[in-house]
Design an enzyme around this catalytic site. Structure first.
Site, PDB file in Angstrom:
ATOM      1  N   LEU A 141     -11.544  12.844  10.087  1.00  0.00           N
ATOM      2  CA  LEU A 141     -12.676  13.289  10.977  1.00  0.00           C
ATOM      3  C   LEU A 141     -12.173  13.009  12.603  1.00  0.00           C
ATOM      4  O   LEU A 141     -11.826  11.623  12.661  1.00  0.00           O
ATOM      5  CB  LEU A 141     -13.483  12.775  10.434  1.00  0.00           C
ATOM      6  CG  LEU A 141     -15.564  13.085  11.471  1.00  0.00           C
ATOM      7  CD1 LEU A 141     -15.182  14.148  11.226  1.00  0.00           C
ATOM      8  CD2 LEU A 141     -15.916  11.699  10.885  1.00  0.00           C
ATOM      9  N   HIS A 142     -12.169  13.721  13.653  1.00  0.00           N
ATOM     10  CA  HIS A 142     -11.722  13.593  14.641  1.00  0.00           C
ATOM     11  C   HIS A 142     -12.617  14.644  15.606  1.00  0.00           C
ATOM     12  O   HIS A 142     -12.379  15.878  15.231  1.00  0.00           O
ATOM     13  CB  HIS A 142     -10.460  13.727  14.772  1.00  0.00           C
ATOM     14  CG  HIS A 142      -9.668  14.904  14.626  1.00  0.00           C
ATOM     15  ND1 HIS A 142      -9.997  15.245  13.257  1.00  0.00           N
ATOM     16  CD2 HIS A 142      -9.616  15.852  15.860  1.00  0.00           C
ATOM     17  CE1 HIS A 142      -8.860  16.277  13.075  1.00  0.00           C
ATOM     18  NE2 HIS A 142      -9.204  16.869  14.459  1.00  0.00           N
ATOM     19  N   PHE A 143     -13.219  14.377  16.968  1.00  0.00           N
ATOM     20  CA  PHE A 143     -13.348  15.010  17.267  1.00  0.00           C
ATOM     21  C   PHE A 143     -12.301  15.193  18.852  1.00  0.00           C
ATOM     22  O   PHE A 143     -11.589  14.368  18.900  1.00  0.00           O
ATOM     23  CB  PHE A 143     -14.715  15.018  18.213  1.00  0.00           C
ATOM     24  CG  PHE A 143     -15.668  14.555  17.853  1.00  0.00           C
ATOM     25  CD1 PHE A 143     -16.753  16.036  17.550  1.00  0.00           C
ATOM     26  CD2 PHE A 143     -16.279  13.735  16.724  1.00  0.00           C
ATOM     27  CE1 PHE A 143     -17.636  15.676  16.883  1.00  0.00           C
ATOM     28  CE2 PHE A 143     -16.891  13.813  15.585  1.00  0.00           C
ATOM     29  CZ  PHE A 143     -18.580  14.855  15.938  1.00  0.00           C
TER      30      PHE A 143
END
Ligand SMILES: Cc1cc2nc3c(=O)[nH]c(=O)nc-3n(C[C@H](O)[C@H](O)[C@H](O)COP(=O)(O)O)c2cc1C
Lengths: 394, 449
Positions: free
Chosen positions: B241-243
């Site tokens: 999970l990453h932005f």
């Protein structure tokens, strides 16, 4: 804050003389004037009409940015359009939802125009006129008109709130069946917007012209003339007002120098730099940074700086610098090349920290980190602002 | 199973030597990473943001102005730490030396020539027909990056005040979220926000993580600092999970596109549809509180990923506007429906490309970049009008069900599927003169369960 207010006063009086305020106060319109070269791009003049409309006192408005009148329902795309017009130093007219001091929202026709200094073609101020949109009956929907009861042949389920209703209620408007389109893309958002009448547009145009002519007249009395049209002077080196706005946000002491000009002169000096060194802006712009050196400045360190500039590399040194009053201080200096959109070096930035000066950042970012953050912000501003055609040289 | 081949982006200096893991030097694995082996005693700056309940207070604008800092703190921290990594030579190239320009035209698409970004990597196969895939600890993930690539920890403050600690211990119990550099930046300040990094969450949006990303956009307080998200199947390459986020001080074409309001949710979130833009999508803005905006957007994202629809998210304007774009490019690519001309450009239409920022690998493509070319590529990314309306119906139902919406939304979304309102087709027909021709989207993306 006090120093900012005096800057504001100075900026205005130097250009237009102190009598300009009375002349502007005689105009009946709602308008504000801002100065992009002051950090935060604050309002430097607000007309009586504007203050009455917004419910704020003059003191509450001067020194603030115009965005304080926006609120949760202000259309963000319109705000972006204003931001870009400022960046590109061009005029704009949009319908905008603003909020009074008491929190009440209202629609206005916002018309803004840059004011150029004749001596160097730079934007000295922006003028904006705010005409409240009051008309209710004259709603025009891109050529399709609707009767008040919403019974327009063939158009089912259409409920048109007046501007006020749209502002005050949450009524869901059904516009599915109306694709009121014209070449103006803003028309597409009509349901959340408010169309100004031709009369209101006329009023805005006249008001802008009135303000501009007062400014032009009074600027002539000080010999520092302004005009409402961009006057391009070939061969002049200057920083665009949009770059000024971005650089003005940076609180550190720094200067930009242009390596493409003879003797690599300073083309921008921050307020903090002037404060730290005791010079006036006009005393440093156009000059090489060497005025900071004095008898005890170490030449080996100076050579180190020269070398890093020649090899186009960043460097950090500790060097003895001198103020205007000849007092010296240890300067923790960082110099870095800054590239434009074509990837070429446009400037060198040097950020100064006075050794031993108190850490003023209330959150405790180290001086080194603040120095680097200034470099980062300058790199972003210079790179981005040289990307698009149509902006003045930067 | 649908797969595409693409060159994976190297986001960390620890990604490339995945195969050649050396013997541990000193303590831990010797890389000073974020895994259990090295995290003991690790210290990183910590920025704790103040949780504000209102996006903007309707009343009391005066109170608002006093805290108007000239330079937002997070902005300075991020820029300063990033420039520090520049000076330390952690990036694969100097992105400010890459040529970039605004392409003339109505929208101002942005092109960048970046010849170095994809060097030295061989194409890898990616599965593109599953938006949700379990976390796989054997693949590269962000716990493997070196601590020097991490800029700071980012969390909500306990006491409701902004807090900054230059040297805070990284404690596993705290479930730290971190901001790390992308060593192959596409613009200055390119970073990754990795929510609760040590929990090893797969690429999947949840309420808490989206709110964290929105907070970061709000805290940075810079309209030119945008955040983005790519789901799997929509060109995310790392299933952790990453932005992403970076600075670019020009408006993105997608931000300039006109919109048509569809409805307002109970929480005050205005939901509109993008018009006259090659990729169909929704725009969310406003909301009584940041939480309202966050909930509505995350309900929509969760709906899409649960229905196996790949999508991209752009958070713009300091967290005030969020764009949601379902897409089907990778699927078309896997099915052989993308022209070789488009494939040859090797442009992967992820969130930045969809927003109008095109990173080109070949000088030829950079020199020939035009609004028409950009439009042609993005038109292939978009769902067809019919499919888009179907997807919208799903989204509005999800939002309504989640209790964030009033009855109006529920009514509308139910009515929509069979009684389709006229829309883009007409818009395009009418506005054809002012825009490049739209490639008609006859292809329908299938929902692959
Ligand atoms: C002369 C001038 C007057 C302005 N007056 C207003 C105003 O009355 N109301 C408003 O909402 N914005 C006004 N603005 C716009 C804001 O100051 C600001 O430029 C805009 O919000 C976009 O920039 P931002 O993203 O920095 O907020 C004015 C701008 C200028 C240059």
């Amino acid at each position: 804050m006090d120093s900012q207010l005096s800057l504001i006063e100075e900026s205005f009086n130097n250009r237009y003389s102190s009598w300009v305020r009375d002349a502007l106060d005689d105009l009946p319109d709602n308008f504000t004037i801002t100065d992009p070269s002051i950090s935060g791009h604050p309002i430097v003049f607000a007309s009586r009409g504007f203050l009455k409309m917004s419910g704020y006192s003059r003191e509450e408005v001067i020194g603030r940015n115009g965005r304080i009148f926006q609120g949760p329902r202000t259309n963000r795309r319109s705000v972006m359009e204003i931001r870009e017009a400022i960046r590109q130093e061009r005029a704009i007219e949009v319908n905008l939802l603003n909020y009074r001091k008491d929190g009440a929202p209202f629609w206005l026709l916002f018309r803004m125009s840059p004011v150029f200094g004749k001596e160097d073609g730079r934007v000295t101020h922006f003028v904006a006129v705010q005409v409240p949109i009051v008309s209710k009956k004259h709603r025009r929907n891109n050529g399709v008109s609707f009767s008040e009861d919403g019974e327009s042949g063939g158009l089912r389920e259409i409920v048109f709130g007046s501007c006020r209703r749209e502002v005050c209620s949450d009524s869901l408007l059904e516009f599915d069946r109306v694709l009121a389109l014209d070449s103006d893309s803003r028309g597409l958002e009509i349901q959340d917007s408010c169309e100004a009448s031709d009369l209101e547009k006329q009023r805005a145009a006249t008001a802008i012209n009135n303000v501009l002519s007062v400014l032009v007249n009074y600027s002539e009395s000080t010999g520092r003339s302004v005009c409402g049209k961009r006057c391009n002077l070939p061969g002049m080196s200057f920083i665009s007002s949009s770059l000024h706005i971005s650089l003005g946000r940076i609180k550190q002491s720094f200067v930009l120098t242009d390596p493409h000009l003879p003797d690599m002169p300073i083309v921008y000096a921050s307020d903090a730099f002037l404060k730290m060194t005791g010079y006036d802006r006009h005393e440093v712009l156009g000059h090489n940074c060497c005025f900071l050196n004095g008898v005890d400045t170490d030449t080996a360190t100076l050579n180190q700086i020269m070398e890093s500039i020649q090899t186009e590399r960043a460097c950090t040194v500790r060097i003895l610098s001198y103020r205007k009053d000849n007092s010296s201080f240890w300067n923790f200096l960082h110099i870095s090349p800054v590239r434009n959109a074509s990837g070429k070096i446009a400037y060198f930035v040097s950020v100064q920290i006075e050794e031993g000066s108190k850490n003023q950042d209330r959150h405790g970012l180290s001086p080194e980190m603040r120095q680097l953050s200034a470099v980062g912000a300058i790199k972003v501003a210079v790179r981005s602002l040289s990307m698009s055609a149509g902006t003045s040289k930067s | 199973m649908l797969r595409i081949k693409r060159v994976p982006t190297v986001v960390s200096n620890y990604q490339k030597d995945e195969a050649e893991e050396g013997a541990p030097r000193g303590g831990g694995c010797g890389r000073n990473c974020l895994n259990k082996c090295c995290i003991q005693g690790a210290k990183l700056p910590l920025y704790a943001f103040k949780k504000v309940n209102q996006t903007e207070t309707e009343k009391g604008l005066l109170g608002h102005e006093t805290k108007e800092l000239p330079v937002e703190f997070l902005d300075s921290l991020l820029l300063g730490e990033w420039e520090d990594r520049v000076q330390r030579g952690l990036f694969r190239y100097d992105v400010t030396a890459c040529e970039t320009k605004v392409i003339p035209g109505q929208y101002g698409f942005i092109a960048q020539l970046n010849e170095g970004r994809h060097l030295k990597k061989r194409p890898t196969e990616f599965r593109v027909d599953k938006v949700l895939q379990p976390f796989d600890g054997s693949k590269f993930n962000f716990t493997k990056v070196g601590q020097e690539e991490v800029l700071f920890q980012f969390e909500a403050s306990e006491d409701g005040e902004v807090q900054f600690l230059p040297n805070a211990p990284v404690s596993v119990e705290n479930a730290p979220s971190v901001v790390a550099i992308n060593v192959s930046p596409i613009e200055y300040g390119h970073v990754l926000l990795i929510p609760r990094i040590l929990e090893c969450l797969p690429q999947r949006i949840d309420h808490e993580s989206l709110l964290l990303a929105l907070h970061m956009a709000v805290e940075a307080g810079n309209p030119y600092f945008r955040m983005g998200y790519n789901s799997l199947g929509a060109f995310a390459t790392i299933n952790h999970l990453h932005f992403q986020a970076y600075y670019l001080a020009v408006p993105f074409p997608i931000e300039k596109a006109p919109t048509k309001k569809i409805t307002t949710s109970a929480g005050g979130v205005k939901i509109s549809e993008l018009l006259n833009y090659p990729v169909r999508g929704l725009v969310f803005e406003g909301g009584n509180a940041l939480q309202d905006l966050s909930n509505t957007v995350s309900d929509a994202c969760i709906c899409l990923q649960d229905n196996n629809i790949p999508y991209n998210v752009l958070i713009s304007d300091c967290g005030k506007r969020v764009f949601l774009l379902p897409q089907c490019y990778a699927e078309k690519q896997a099915l052989g429906e993308v022209s070789s001309e488009l494939l040859d450009t090797q442009v992967n239409p992820a969130v930045w490309e969809i927003s109008g920022h095109m990173v080109l690998k070949r000088k030829k493509d950079y020199e020939e970049a035009s609004e028409e070319n950009a439009w042609r590529l993005l038109a292939v990314v978009s769902l067809s009008e019919e499919r888009f309306q179907e997807v919208n119906a799903l989204i509005f139902e999800a939002i309504a069900c989640a209790g964030n919406a009033n009855e109006d939304i529920a009514e509308r979304s139910l009515g929509e599927a069979d009684d389709k309102p006229q829309s883009h087709e007409e818009v395009d027909a009418i506005n054809n003169s002012s825009c490049p021709a739209m490639v008609s989207g006859t292809h329908e993306c299938l929902v692959l369960q």
